[in-house]
Design a protein around this motif. Structure first.
Motif, PDB file in Angstrom:
ATOM      1  N   UNK A   1       0.853  -1.187   0.000  1.00  0.00           N
ATOM      2  CA  UNK A   1       0.000   0.000   0.000  1.00  0.00           C
ATOM      3  C   UNK A   1       0.886   1.233   0.000  1.00  0.00           C
ATOM      4  N   UNK A   2       0.366   2.299  -0.585  1.00  0.00           N
ATOM      5  CA  UNK A   2       1.038   3.604  -0.527  1.00  0.00           C
ATOM      6  C   UNK A   2       0.175   4.473   0.359  1.00  0.00           C
ATOM      7  N   UNK A   3       0.801   5.152   1.279  1.00  0.00           N
ATOM      8  CA  UNK A   3       0.035   5.887   2.291  1.00  0.00           C
ATOM      9  C   UNK A   3       0.780   7.145   2.708  1.00  0.00           C
ATOM     10  N   UNK A   4       0.064   7.994   3.418  1.00  0.00           N
ATOM     11  CA  UNK A   4       0.612   9.248   3.925  1.00  0.00           C
ATOM     12  C   UNK A   4       1.357   8.974   5.232  1.00  0.00           C
ATOM     13  N   UNK A   5       2.675   8.947   5.158  1.00  0.00           N
ATOM     14  CA  UNK A   5       3.502   8.702   6.330  1.00  0.00           C
ATOM     15  C   UNK A   5       3.372   9.834   7.352  1.00  0.00           C
ATOM     16  N   UNK A   6       3.101  11.054   6.883  1.00  0.00           N
ATOM     17  CA  UNK A   6       2.990  12.201   7.791  1.00  0.00           C
ATOM     18  C   UNK A   6       1.628  12.263   8.463  1.00  0.00           C
ATOM     19  N   UNK A   7       0.698  11.473   7.965  1.00  0.00           N
ATOM     20  CA  UNK A   7      -0.664  11.415   8.517  1.00  0.00           C
ATOM     21  C   UNK A   7      -1.289  12.799   8.602  1.00  0.00           C
ATOM     22  N   UNK A   8      -1.165  13.549   7.490  1.00  0.00           N
ATOM     23  CA  UNK A   8      -1.743  14.888   7.441  1.00  0.00           C
ATOM     24  C   UNK A   8      -0.948  15.871   8.259  1.00  0.00           C
ATOM     25  N   UNK A   9       0.346  15.958   7.999  1.00  0.00           N
ATOM     26  CA  UNK A   9       1.264  16.808   8.760  1.00  0.00           C
ATOM     27  C   UNK A   9       0.752  18.218   9.015  1.00  0.00           C
TER      28      UNK A   9
ATOM     29  N   UNK B   1      -0.838  -1.960  -4.562  1.00  0.00           N
ATOM     30  CA  UNK B   1      -0.323  -2.762  -5.675  1.00  0.00           C
ATOM     31  C   UNK B   1      -0.073  -4.184  -5.196  1.00  0.00           C
ATOM     32  N   UNK B   2      -0.045  -5.091  -6.148  1.00  0.00           N
ATOM     33  CA  UNK B   2       0.403  -6.462  -5.915  1.00  0.00           C
ATOM     34  C   UNK B   2       0.737  -7.065  -7.268  1.00  0.00           C
TER      35      UNK B   2
ATOM     36  N   UNK C   1      -0.346  -5.053 -10.489  1.00  0.00           N
ATOM     37  CA  UNK C   1      -1.725  -4.569 -10.459  1.00  0.00           C
ATOM     38  C   UNK C   1      -1.782  -3.267  -9.658  1.00  0.00           C
ATOM     39  N   UNK C   2      -2.766  -2.434  -9.963  1.00  0.00           N
ATOM     40  CA  UNK C   2      -2.923  -1.187  -9.214  1.00  0.00           C
ATOM     41  C   UNK C   2      -1.810  -0.214  -9.537  1.00  0.00           C
ATOM     42  N   UNK C   3      -1.214   0.372  -8.503  1.00  0.00           N
ATOM     43  CA  UNK C   3      -0.130   1.350  -8.655  1.00  0.00           C
ATOM     44  C   UNK C   3      -0.549   2.478  -9.592  1.00  0.00           C
ATOM     45  N   UNK C   4      -1.762   2.965  -9.408  1.00  0.00           N
ATOM     46  CA  UNK C   4      -2.308   3.988 -10.299  1.00  0.00           C
ATOM     47  C   UNK C   4      -1.533   5.300 -10.227  1.00  0.00           C
TER      48      UNK C   4
END
Length: 162
Positions: free
Chosen positions: A70-78, A128-129, A136-139
């Motif tokens: 998964x790609x996600x916001x590491x800063x969690x909305x800094x 993605x996977x 797959x994914x990785x849009x």
């Protein structure tokens, strides 16, 4: 003033069996994308709309489905409005939280590649996977291809089966 989004391309480190880096990319490939970028926003919305399907595949993968990320916001909305999107290799999932191993070298000095973190679904913006030889994914990665040198983008498309 528009905030910036930091997008790490799927150029993963070799993290406990994670996907190997694409030869087309340096391990620390980073792009800065404006928060108002319409193509990136559309890619993120598509990924989010398909997140439930991704989690169904994760729960019961086909024999040729591997290396779920998964790609996600590491800063969690800094607090400063800037965010850092980063890829993580899924370790386990419980409820609306996913434990991942960071697969890119973070810009944020509080984190390191290989570190285990827990991600809430609301922080996810892509997934993605591998299904056989095709990613797959990785849009969001697909959007970034248009901003790369032609040879580098072509190599990535080849490496990812696109």
């Amino acid at each position: 003033m528009a905030t910036a989004r930091l997008a790490l391309i799927l150029a993963c480190a070799s993290v406990a069996g994670a996907i190997a880096p694409s030869p087309a990319l340096a391990q620390s490939t980073v792009r800065y994308i404006g928060a108002e970028d319409p193509a990136m926003n559309a890619a993120e919305q598509r990924a989010i709309s398909e997140l439930d399907a991704f989690f169904r595949h994760l729960a019961v993968p086909a024999a040729d489905e591997t290396e779920f990320m998964i790609k996600f916001d590491l800063s969690r909305g800094g607090a400063d409005g800037d965010v850092e999107f980063i890829w993580g290799l899924v370790r386990q999932r419980s409820g609306t939280r996913t434990e991942v191993t960071l697969a890119n070298e973070p810009v944020n000095p509080d984190y390191v590649v290989g570190q285990v973190v827990t991600v809430e679904d609301r922080w996810i913006d892509d997934w993605s996977y591998w299904k056989g030889d095709t990613l797959q994914g990785a849009y969001t990665v697909r959007v970034l291809l248009d901003q790369m040198p032609r040879e580098q983008a072509a190599a990535l498309r080849r490496d990812y089966g696109w």
